[in-house]
Motif scaffolding. Structure first.
Motif, mmCIF file in Angstrom:
data_model
loop_
_atom_site.group_PDB
_atom_site.id
_atom_site.type_symbol
_atom_site.label_atom_id
_atom_site.label_comp_id
_atom_site.label_asym_id
_atom_site.label_seq_id
_atom_site.Cartn_x
_atom_site.Cartn_y
_atom_site.Cartn_z
ATOM 1 N N PRO A 85 7.393 12.194 -0.737
ATOM 2 C CA PRO A 85 6.894 10.871 -1.120
ATOM 3 C C PRO A 85 5.675 10.367 -0.336
ATOM 4 O O PRO A 85 4.877 9.623 -0.861
ATOM 5 C CB PRO A 85 8.079 9.949 -0.874
ATOM 6 C CG PRO A 85 9.264 10.827 -0.749
ATOM 7 C CD PRO A 85 8.777 12.152 -0.301
ATOM 8 N N GLY A 86 5.529 10.707 0.936
ATOM 9 C CA GLY A 86 4.420 10.181 1.738
ATOM 10 C C GLY A 86 4.809 8.916 2.466
ATOM 11 O O GLY A 86 5.790 8.896 3.196
ATOM 12 N N PHE A 87 4.074 7.824 2.249
ATOM 13 C CA PHE A 87 4.365 6.566 2.934
ATOM 14 C C PHE A 87 4.131 5.384 2.010
ATOM 15 O O PHE A 87 3.362 5.468 1.052
ATOM 16 C CB PHE A 87 3.541 6.428 4.224
ATOM 17 C CG PHE A 87 2.053 6.376 4.023
ATOM 18 C CD1 PHE A 87 1.381 5.169 3.915
ATOM 19 C CD2 PHE A 87 1.302 7.541 3.966
ATOM 20 C CE1 PHE A 87 -0.003 5.118 3.748
ATOM 21 C CE2 PHE A 87 -0.075 7.508 3.807
ATOM 22 C CZ PHE A 87 -0.730 6.297 3.694
ATOM 23 N N ALA A 88 4.804 4.272 2.310
ATOM 24 C CA ALA A 88 4.652 3.033 1.546
ATOM 25 C C ALA A 88 4.961 1.866 2.459
ATOM 26 O O ALA A 88 5.882 1.935 3.280
ATOM 27 C CB ALA A 88 5.585 3.018 0.336
ATOM 28 N N GLY A 89 4.190 0.802 2.317
ATOM 29 C CA GLY A 89 4.403 -0.355 3.165
ATOM 30 C C GLY A 89 3.675 -1.577 2.670
ATOM 31 O O GLY A 89 3.261 -1.640 1.511
ATOM 32 N N SER A 90 3.472 -2.531 3.583
ATOM 33 C CA SER A 90 2.858 -3.791 3.209
ATOM 34 C C SER A 90 2.218 -4.459 4.423
ATOM 35 O O SER A 90 2.556 -4.151 5.564
ATOM 36 C CB SER A 90 3.926 -4.717 2.625
ATOM 37 O OG SER A 90 3.342 -5.877 2.075
ATOM 38 N N PHE A 91 1.308 -5.373 4.127
ATOM 39 C CA PHE A 91 0.709 -6.227 5.150
ATOM 40 C C PHE A 91 1.523 -7.510 5.213
ATOM 41 O O PHE A 91 2.060 -7.978 4.203
ATOM 42 C CB PHE A 91 -0.744 -6.553 4.801
ATOM 43 C CG PHE A 91 -1.635 -5.352 4.839
ATOM 44 C CD1 PHE A 91 -2.135 -4.876 6.044
ATOM 45 C CD2 PHE A 91 -1.963 -4.682 3.673
ATOM 46 C CE1 PHE A 91 -2.941 -3.758 6.091
ATOM 47 C CE2 PHE A 91 -2.777 -3.566 3.708
ATOM 48 C CZ PHE A 91 -3.264 -3.100 4.914
ATOM 49 N N PHE A 145 0.845 -1.193 0.000
ATOM 50 C CA PHE A 145 0.000 0.000 0.000
ATOM 51 C C PHE A 145 0.878 1.239 0.000
ATOM 52 O O PHE A 145 2.068 1.175 0.317
ATOM 53 C CB PHE A 145 -0.948 0.006 1.206
ATOM 54 C CG PHE A 145 -0.257 -0.086 2.540
ATOM 55 C CD1 PHE A 145 0.269 1.041 3.164
ATOM 56 C CD2 PHE A 145 -0.120 -1.309 3.183
ATOM 57 C CE1 PHE A 145 0.907 0.951 4.386
ATOM 58 C CE2 PHE A 145 0.514 -1.413 4.417
ATOM 59 C CZ PHE A 145 1.036 -0.274 5.021
ATOM 60 N N SER A 146 0.292 2.368 -0.361
ATOM 61 C CA SER A 146 1.023 3.633 -0.335
ATOM 62 C C SER A 146 0.023 4.773 -0.246
ATOM 63 O O SER A 146 -1.170 4.598 -0.501
ATOM 64 C CB SER A 146 1.902 3.792 -1.579
ATOM 65 O OG SER A 146 1.109 3.816 -2.740
ATOM 66 N N GLY A 147 0.529 5.962 0.129
ATOM 67 C CA GLY A 147 -0.337 7.118 0.228
ATOM 68 C C GLY A 147 0.449 8.372 0.573
ATOM 69 O O GLY A 147 1.682 8.368 0.592
ATOM 70 N N THR A 148 -0.282 9.440 0.862
ATOM 71 C CA THR A 148 0.325 10.731 1.182
ATOM 72 C C THR A 148 -0.327 11.305 2.440
ATOM 73 O O THR A 148 -1.420 10.897 2.829
ATOM 74 C CB THR A 148 0.145 11.729 0.025
ATOM 75 O OG1 THR A 148 -1.245 11.866 -0.257
ATOM 76 C CG2 THR A 148 0.886 11.258 -1.226
#
Length: 92
Positions: free
Chosen positions: A56-62, A46-49
């Motif tokens: 860049p905002g944020f980015a990650g995973s489950f 997932f990613s977002g601002t």
């Protein structure tokens, strides 16, 4: 805080940042930053601002069984301050 709607793919997060600026030992409350984003189709990523910021905002995973855990990194600029770091959590 962090929430995910696996039906729509929408995510939201809120970070309350308190830290000592570079060169200072005194903690500063930088406030709360609210972010929104989306889960990538067919993926655990997932990613977002964050509202009112640039960068860049944020980015990650489950992770884990049934995506019960998550982690993400963030990097953004708000006014004259830049924030970067990471966070993780598990479903409650």
């Amino acid at each position: 805080t962090f929430s995910a709607n696996f039906g729509t793919g929408a995510i939201s997060t809120s970070l309350h940042l308190i830290a000592a600026p570079v060169g200072s030992s005194a903690a500063t409350d930088f406030g709360t930053f609210n972010g929104t984003g989306a889960i990538a189709a067919g993926s655990s990523a997932f990613s977002g601002t964050f509202a009112g910021t640039t960068g860049p905002g944020f980015a990650g995973s489950f992770f884990g069984p049934q995506g019960a855990e998550m982690g993400y990194v963030y990097n953004f600029v708000s006014g004259s301050s830049e924030a970067f770091g990471g966070t993780a959590g598990k479903k409650q």
